[in-house]
Design a protein around this motif. Structure first.
Motif, short mmCIF file in Angstrom:
data_model
loop_
_atom_site.label_atom_id
_atom_site.label_comp_id
_atom_site.label_asym_id
_atom_site.label_seq_id
_atom_site.Cartn_x
_atom_site.Cartn_y
_atom_site.Cartn_z
N ASN A 202 0.85 -1.19 0.00
CA ASN A 202 0.00 0.00 0.00
C ASN A 202 0.89 1.25 0.00
OD1 ASN A 202 -2.30 1.59 0.16
ND2 ASN A 202 -2.50 1.40 2.37
N PRO A 203 1.61 1.50 -1.10
CA PRO A 203 2.62 2.57 -1.10
C PRO A 203 2.04 3.98 -0.97
CG PRO A 203 2.36 1.64 -3.29
CD PRO A 203 1.60 0.75 -2.36
N ALA A 204 0.80 4.17 -1.30
CA ALA A 204 0.22 5.51 -1.24
C ALA A 204 0.01 6.01 0.18
CB ALA A 204 -1.11 5.55 -1.99
N GLU A 205 0.13 5.11 1.16
CA GLU A 205 -0.22 5.50 2.53
C GLU A 205 0.93 5.38 3.51
OE1 GLU A 205 -3.86 3.65 3.83
OE2 GLU A 205 -4.91 4.20 1.99
N TRP A 206 2.17 5.43 3.02
CA TRP A 206 3.30 5.47 3.94
C TRP A 206 3.79 6.91 4.06
CZ3 TRP A 206 9.09 5.03 3.30
CH2 TRP A 206 9.71 4.72 4.52
N PHE A 207 4.61 7.17 5.09
CA PHE A 207 5.08 8.51 5.41
C PHE A 207 6.35 8.82 4.61
CE2 PHE A 207 6.58 11.70 8.69
CZ PHE A 207 5.49 12.55 8.57
N TRP A 208 6.17 9.10 3.32
CA TRP A 208 7.31 9.28 2.42
C TRP A 208 8.06 10.60 2.63
CZ3 TRP A 208 8.96 5.33 -0.55
CH2 TRP A 208 8.06 4.29 -0.81
N VAL A 209 7.54 11.48 3.47
CA VAL A 209 8.20 12.77 3.68
C VAL A 209 9.42 12.65 4.59
CG1 VAL A 209 6.04 14.02 3.34
CG2 VAL A 209 6.73 13.40 5.65
N HIS A 210 9.65 11.48 5.16
CA HIS A 210 10.76 11.25 6.08
C HIS A 210 11.97 10.70 5.31
CE1 HIS A 210 13.05 9.76 9.49
NE2 HIS A 210 13.02 8.54 8.99
N LYS A 211 13.17 11.17 5.63
CA LYS A 211 14.39 10.66 5.02
C LYS A 211 14.78 9.36 5.71
CE LYS A 211 16.30 15.00 3.28
NZ LYS A 211 17.46 15.94 3.30
N ARG A 212 14.40 8.25 5.12
CA ARG A 212 14.59 6.94 5.75
C ARG A 212 15.99 6.40 5.56
NH1 ARG A 212 15.56 3.38 8.46
NH2 ARG A 212 14.36 1.50 8.99
N TRP A 213 16.65 6.75 4.47
CA TRP A 213 17.95 6.17 4.14
C TRP A 213 19.10 7.11 4.52
CZ3 TRP A 213 13.69 5.40 0.85
CH2 TRP A 213 13.30 4.06 0.68
N PRO A 214 20.35 6.64 4.42
CA PRO A 214 21.50 7.49 4.77
C PRO A 214 21.53 8.78 3.96
CG PRO A 214 22.18 5.20 4.56
CD PRO A 214 20.77 5.27 4.07
N THR A 215 22.09 9.80 4.57
CA THR A 215 22.16 11.12 3.94
C THR A 215 22.86 11.06 2.59
OG1 THR A 215 22.22 12.16 6.12
CG2 THR A 215 22.94 13.50 4.25
#
Length: 305
Positions: free
Chosen positions: A284-297
């Motif tokens: 369900n990719p439309a409903e995850w919090f994509w505004v967060h930087k999840r991976w290394p800088t």
């Protein structure tokens, strides 16, 4: 200590922010539930792509779905902005959502009832999926003694209002992130109370785990707590059915690996948790919090221009 004392102007700024927060809450609560959700979704769908955060969202989708057609990706980005807006607008009216039995359905509710009846704590985990506040509602509906962690708002007046908003639908126990919060969690678990944590955000110096084909650092805290108290990680996911209506799914528990090598067992279990979160996001990719930087800088600095 003197550096931590807020200045007069900082206090004034906090007061002004609190006034705007109160205005936001007043407007939201003056509307029917679905109308408030619609309004938040509409605003973020149109304003979100114009903000600087859009660059992070776009890069996250490139990292997670490198072969996704542009049209499909752009559609999902608009949908995730809408979901983020809906979730934001729904927070002040969570009590109305929670106490309306037609708005939250729970799949495998009997698993929560079993936990409540056992008198033994578990570590509830999830990710920032759909409206993640609904997870609390499902657990409390089963009458599970329960504590959550939260990141305190920088503005103490707004923070007090956020806690009050959660208390309105039954969440009365809080453990702020940090040393004091960790102590509160340990005390709660010792008393047989379960705890809930989000386990899908970047955690510096965390366990390196594969996530959508890239290494991401993940907090080992939930797994270490489960290991220490001899309990399991109990995952839940939330899905938006229509507007402000949701389905919570209580999944099979994730046991902590037990090979006799505690450090390795934590790392391998954290990898299982991250794999679970990835599966939920892919579903369900439309409903995850994509505004967060999840991976290394470094992966954001190396973004194609």
């Amino acid at each position: 200590m003197a550096d931590r004392t807020p200045t007069f102007m900082q206090k004034v700024g906090w007061r002004i922010e609190a006034i705007f927060y109160d205005l936001f809450v007043a407007i939201t609560r003056a509307l029917p539930v679905d109308t408030a959700s619609d309004l938040g979704g509409w605003l973020f769908r149109h304003i979100g792509p114009l903000t600087s955060t859009q660059k992070t969202v776009l890069r996250n989708f490139e990292l997670a779905f490198p072969n996704m057609p542009t049209a499909e990706r752009d559609a999902l980005i608009r949908q995730q902005w809408e979901n983020t807006g809906r979730t934001t607008a729904e927070f002040p009216i969570m009590d109305r959502i929670v106490f309306d039995p037609a708005r939250v359905e729970i799949e495998n509710f009997e698993r929560l009832e079993t936990i409540a009846q056992s008198g033994k704590p578990v570590i509830f985990i999830s990710g920032h999926l759909s409206n993640w506040e609904v997870m609390n509602a499902a657990i409390l509906q089963a009458k599970v003694p329960y504590m959550i962690t939260y990141r305190a708002a920088n503005n103490p007046y707004v923070d007090a209002r956020i806690k009050s908003g959660r208390a309105a639908y039954g969440v009365n126990m809080f453990a702020p992130k940090g040393g004091d919060g960790a102590k509160e969690l340990l005390i709660a678990l010792q008393k047989g109370e379960s705890v809930g944590l989000m386990n899908d955000q970047k955690f510096n110096r965390g366990v390196p785990t594969p996530f959508f084909g890239h290494i991401a650092e993940t907090a080992p805290g939930p797994t270490k707590l489960a290991q220490r108290f001899g309990t399991v990680l109990q995952p839940l996911t939330i899905r938006r059915l229509h507007k402000a209506r949701f389905r919570v799914t209580v999944h099979d528990a994730i046991p902590v690996d037990d090979t006799g090598h505690k450090g390795q067992d934590v790392d391998s279990t954290v990898c299982k948790v991250t794999a679970f979160i990835e599966h939920a996001v892919r579903d369900n990719p439309a409903e995850w919090f994509w505004v967060h930087k999840r991976w290394p800088t470094s992966l954001y600095k190396s973004a194609p221009q």
